[in-house]
Design an enzyme around this catalytic site. Structure first.
Site, PDB file in Angstrom:
ATOM      1  N   GLU A  88      33.305  40.818  43.426  1.00 42.54           N
ATOM      2  CA  GLU A  88      32.850  42.044  42.743  1.00 42.54           C
ATOM      3  C   GLU A  88      32.246  41.921  41.555  1.00 42.54           C
ATOM      4  OE1 GLU A  88      36.516  43.346  45.115  1.00 42.54           O
ATOM      5  OE2 GLU A  88      35.822  41.587  43.849  1.00 42.54           O
ATOM      6  N   CYS A 115      40.907  44.481  44.532  1.00 39.70           N
ATOM      7  CA  CYS A 115      42.058  44.892  43.800  1.00 39.70           C
ATOM      8  C   CYS A 115      42.111  45.892  43.149  1.00 39.70           C
ATOM      9  CB  CYS A 115      42.436  43.174  42.953  1.00 39.70           C
ATOM     10  SG  CYS A 115      41.278  42.876  41.446  1.00 39.70           S
TER      11      CYS A 115
END
Length: 149
Positions: A88, A115
């Protein structure tokens, strides 16, 4: 044809629901529906990017990410090394390096649920919020993670 199970979600609503009890998994579908074949195409690209991390990210999983605007990929990233920036983050860096920034209808496709904890890196879920990414599609959840979002 293989179907990829993906859904685009409104990130802000998703995280705000999560903060209440930490386990609520009631997702709100995003308002702008992207055709299922587009989801499959973009998630397949993210999976191909994830494969580039093979042998470099263990014990972490291989993860790929793409950012899509108006049906076109505008940024890509993958988890390149153990302890390094996640997919990301690398996709957002790729976007910024191209002189662009996130727009309201952009969608981030990620092969694994972002996460939501501090470890060697900061939480990707917070990056998604900070960058203003309002829609994302994830391929898989994190069944063994104590952090659900």
């Amino acid at each position: 044809m293989t179907r990829v199970a993906t859904n685009a979600f409104d990130v802000k609503e998703h995280v705000s629901q999560r903060k209440g009890d930490g386990i609520k998994m009631d997702f709100k579908a995003c308002k702008d529906f992207v055709h299922e074949l587009d989801h499959e195409k973009f998630m397949t690209l993210a999976l191909k990017l994830a494969e580039k991390g093979r042998g470099k990210v263990s014990p972490n999983p291989m993860v790929g990410a793409v950012i899509v605007r108006d049906g076109r990929v505008i940024a890509r990233g993958f988890h390149e090394s153990h302890g390094g920036a996640h997919a990301e983050v690398n996709a957002v860096i790729d976007l910024k390096n191209s002189g662009q920034s996130i727009e309201a209808n952009d969608i981030m496709y990620v092969t694994l649920e972002p996460c939501n904890h501090y470890g060697k890196t900061a939480p990707c879920s917070q990056l998604i919020l900070d960058e203003g990414i309002k829609k994302f599609s994830r391929g898989y959840g994190r069944p063994q993670s104590p952090c659900r979002w």
